[in-house]
Design a protein around this motif. Structure first.
Motif, PDB file in Angstrom:
ATOM      1  N   MET A   1       0.850  -1.172   0.000  1.00  0.00           N
ATOM      2  CA  MET A   1       0.000   0.000   0.000  1.00  0.00           C
ATOM      3  C   MET A   1       0.893   1.231   0.000  1.00  0.00           C
ATOM      4  SD  MET A   1      -2.766   1.156   2.887  1.00  0.00           S
ATOM      5  CE  MET A   1      -4.043   0.091   2.301  1.00  0.00           C
ATOM      6  N   ALA A   2       0.763   2.055  -0.996  1.00  0.00           N
ATOM      7  CA  ALA A   2       1.569   3.267  -1.106  1.00  0.00           C
ATOM      8  C   ALA A   2       1.009   4.359  -0.206  1.00  0.00           C
ATOM      9  CB  ALA A   2       1.590   3.740  -2.545  1.00  0.00           C
ATOM     10  N   THR A   3       1.910   5.085   0.406  1.00  0.00           N
ATOM     11  CA  THR A   3       1.524   6.179   1.292  1.00  0.00           C
ATOM     12  C   THR A   3       2.315   7.411   0.888  1.00  0.00           C
ATOM     13  OG1 THR A   3       1.245   4.587   3.070  1.00  0.00           O
ATOM     14  CG2 THR A   3       1.314   6.865   3.702  1.00  0.00           C
ATOM     15  N   ASP A   4       1.683   8.542   0.852  1.00  0.00           N
ATOM     16  CA  ASP A   4       2.370   9.787   0.548  1.00  0.00           C
ATOM     17  C   ASP A   4       3.504   9.990   1.542  1.00  0.00           C
ATOM     18  OD1 ASP A   4       2.604  12.928   1.043  1.00  0.00           O
ATOM     19  OD2 ASP A   4       1.897  12.601  -1.000  1.00  0.00           O
ATOM     20  N   ARG A   5       4.653  10.436   1.084  1.00  0.00           N
ATOM     21  CA  ARG A   5       5.810  10.566   1.963  1.00  0.00           C
ATOM     22  C   ARG A   5       5.622  11.617   3.045  1.00  0.00           C
ATOM     23  NH1 ARG A   5       9.096  14.872   0.373  1.00  0.00           N
ATOM     24  NH2 ARG A   5       8.538  15.723  -1.656  1.00  0.00           N
ATOM     25  N   LYS A   6       4.673  12.532   2.880  1.00  0.00           N
ATOM     26  CA  LYS A   6       4.393  13.534   3.905  1.00  0.00           C
ATOM     27  C   LYS A   6       3.330  13.072   4.895  1.00  0.00           C
ATOM     28  CE  LYS A   6       3.703  16.797   0.824  1.00  0.00           C
ATOM     29  NZ  LYS A   6       3.324  18.078   0.251  1.00  0.00           N
ATOM     30  N   SER A   7       2.773  11.907   4.662  1.00  0.00           N
ATOM     31  CA  SER A   7       1.724  11.380   5.529  1.00  0.00           C
ATOM     32  C   SER A   7       2.281  11.018   6.895  1.00  0.00           C
ATOM     33  CB  SER A   7       1.101  10.127   4.906  1.00  0.00           C
ATOM     34  OG  SER A   7       0.282   9.459   5.832  1.00  0.00           O
ATOM     35  N   ARG A   8       1.451  11.126   7.919  1.00  0.00           N
ATOM     36  CA  ARG A   8       1.860  10.723   9.265  1.00  0.00           C
ATOM     37  C   ARG A   8       2.097   9.223   9.331  1.00  0.00           C
ATOM     38  NH1 ARG A   8      -2.378  12.127  13.416  1.00  0.00           N
ATOM     39  NH2 ARG A   8      -1.742  10.344  14.572  1.00  0.00           N
ATOM     40  N   ALA A  10       3.705   7.497   6.835  1.00  0.00           N
ATOM     41  CA  ALA A  10       4.754   7.144   5.882  1.00  0.00           C
ATOM     42  C   ALA A  10       5.792   6.203   6.484  1.00  0.00           C
ATOM     43  CB  ALA A  10       5.425   8.401   5.354  1.00  0.00           C
ATOM     44  N   LYS A  11       6.126   6.377   7.742  1.00  0.00           N
ATOM     45  CA  LYS A  11       7.157   5.548   8.376  1.00  0.00           C
ATOM     46  C   LYS A  11       6.567   4.484   9.293  1.00  0.00           C
ATOM     47  CE  LYS A  11      10.527   9.235   8.127  1.00  0.00           C
ATOM     48  NZ  LYS A  11      11.344  10.186   8.861  1.00  0.00           N
ATOM     49  N   THR A  12       5.252   4.333   9.268  1.00  0.00           N
ATOM     50  CA  THR A  12       4.595   3.332  10.099  1.00  0.00           C
ATOM     51  C   THR A  12       4.815   1.949   9.491  1.00  0.00           C
ATOM     52  OG1 THR A  12       2.916   4.943  10.708  1.00  0.00           O
ATOM     53  CG2 THR A  12       2.383   2.653  11.112  1.00  0.00           C
ATOM     54  N   PRO A  13       5.187   0.975  10.310  1.00  0.00           N
ATOM     55  CA  PRO A  13       5.406  -0.368   9.755  1.00  0.00           C
ATOM     56  C   PRO A  13       4.129  -0.968   9.170  1.00  0.00           C
ATOM     57  CG  PRO A  13       5.761  -0.342  12.145  1.00  0.00           C
ATOM     58  CD  PRO A  13       5.410   1.048  11.735  1.00  0.00           C
ATOM     59  N   ARG A  14       4.315  -1.791   8.171  1.00  0.00           N
ATOM     60  CA  ARG A  14       3.186  -2.482   7.543  1.00  0.00           C
ATOM     61  C   ARG A  14       2.977  -3.829   8.222  1.00  0.00           C
ATOM     62  NH1 ARG A  14       3.033   2.149   6.353  1.00  0.00           N
ATOM     63  NH2 ARG A  14       2.930   2.966   4.264  1.00  0.00           N
ATOM     64  N   VAL A  15       1.741  -4.260   8.257  1.00  0.00           N
ATOM     65  CA  VAL A  15       1.368  -5.522   8.899  1.00  0.00           C
ATOM     66  C   VAL A  15       0.794  -6.441   7.827  1.00  0.00           C
ATOM     67  CG1 VAL A  15      -0.101  -6.586  10.650  1.00  0.00           C
ATOM     68  CG2 VAL A  15       0.832  -4.292  11.040  1.00  0.00           C
ATOM     69  N   PRO A  16       1.409  -7.612   7.612  1.00  0.00           N
ATOM     70  CA  PRO A  16       0.860  -8.520   6.605  1.00  0.00           C
ATOM     71  C   PRO A  16      -0.474  -9.116   7.068  1.00  0.00           C
ATOM     72  CG  PRO A  16       2.727  -9.532   7.725  1.00  0.00           C
ATOM     73  CD  PRO A  16       2.615  -8.133   8.247  1.00  0.00           C
ATOM     74  N   TRP A  17      -1.391  -9.284   6.124  1.00  0.00           N
ATOM     75  CA  TRP A  17      -2.722  -9.803   6.426  1.00  0.00           C
ATOM     76  C   TRP A  17      -3.161 -10.698   5.285  1.00  0.00           C
ATOM     77  CZ3 TRP A  17      -5.674  -9.774  10.630  1.00  0.00           C
ATOM     78  CH2 TRP A  17      -7.023 -10.099  10.515  1.00  0.00           C
ATOM     79  N   VAL A  18      -3.870 -11.742   5.603  1.00  0.00           N
ATOM     80  CA  VAL A  18      -4.404 -12.637   4.578  1.00  0.00           C
ATOM     81  C   VAL A  18      -5.918 -12.475   4.559  1.00  0.00           C
ATOM     82  CG1 VAL A  18      -4.613 -15.020   3.805  1.00  0.00           C
ATOM     83  CG2 VAL A  18      -2.514 -14.261   4.949  1.00  0.00           C
ATOM     84  N   ARG A  19      -6.445 -12.125   3.401  1.00  0.00           N
ATOM     85  CA  ARG A  19      -7.884 -11.939   3.252  1.00  0.00           C
ATOM     86  C   ARG A  19      -8.585 -13.293   3.264  1.00  0.00           C
ATOM     87  NH1 ARG A  19      -7.380  -7.718  -1.705  1.00  0.00           N
ATOM     88  NH2 ARG A  19      -7.008  -5.874  -0.444  1.00  0.00           N
ATOM     89  N   ALA A  20      -9.901 -13.278   3.377  1.00  0.00           N
ATOM     90  CA  ALA A  20     -10.691 -14.508   3.391  1.00  0.00           C
ATOM     91  C   ALA A  20     -10.520 -15.308   2.104  1.00  0.00           C
ATOM     92  CB  ALA A  20     -12.167 -14.184   3.615  1.00  0.00           C
ATOM     93  N   ASP A  21     -10.248 -14.611   0.993  1.00  0.00           N
ATOM     94  CA  ASP A  21     -10.061 -15.320  -0.280  1.00  0.00           C
ATOM     95  C   ASP A  21      -8.641 -15.876  -0.444  1.00  0.00           C
ATOM     96  OD1 ASP A  21      -8.491 -13.105  -0.839  1.00  0.00           O
ATOM     97  OD2 ASP A  21      -9.734 -12.389  -2.489  1.00  0.00           O
ATOM     98  N   GLY A  22      -7.771 -15.677   0.569  1.00  0.00           N
ATOM     99  CA  GLY A  22      -6.413 -16.204   0.544  1.00  0.00           C
ATOM    100  C   GLY A  22      -5.371 -15.252  -0.004  1.00  0.00           C
ATOM    101  N   SER A  23      -5.791 -14.088  -0.509  1.00  0.00           N
ATOM    102  CA  SER A  23      -4.824 -13.132  -1.042  1.00  0.00           C
ATOM    103  C   SER A  23      -4.150 -12.356   0.093  1.00  0.00           C
ATOM    104  CB  SER A  23      -5.502 -12.171  -2.024  1.00  0.00           C
ATOM    105  OG  SER A  23      -6.500 -11.418  -1.378  1.00  0.00           O
TER     106      SER A  23
END
Length: 92
Positions: A1-8, A10-23
């Protein structure tokens, strides 16, 4: 997921998630709330919104998160209750 570099987030870690469809998808993790001591407080009216207050005090409606961070609640929609004081932190 892209985040604008000026966004609060921007440096927040990403959390992997698996949707119900397996993606797989990466979600934005929770960002820590910075301590924002208020410079002053104003009494909320029934027409106040965070974006209009940010535009008034910071000349930038997108800085509404500064006011939301100074509130005791996490939800910015709960931050304004008519008749309650709204903490206005400095623009830094």
């Amino acid at each position: 997921m892209a985040t604008d570099r000026k966004s609060r987030y921007a440096k927040t870690p990403r959390v992997p998630w698996v949707r119900a469809d397996g993606s797989d998808v990466d979600l934005i993790g929770l960002a820590p709330r910075p301590a924002r001591p208020a410079v002053f407080a104003r009494i909320a009216t029934d027409t106040d919104r965070l974006d209009t207050l940010a535009a008034r005090y910071y000349r930038d409606a997108e800085k509404l998160w500064r006011i939301a961070d100074a509130a005791e609640t996490l939800d910015p929609f709960d931050a304004i209750r008519p008749g309650a004081p709204i903490a206005i932190p400095p623009d830094k």
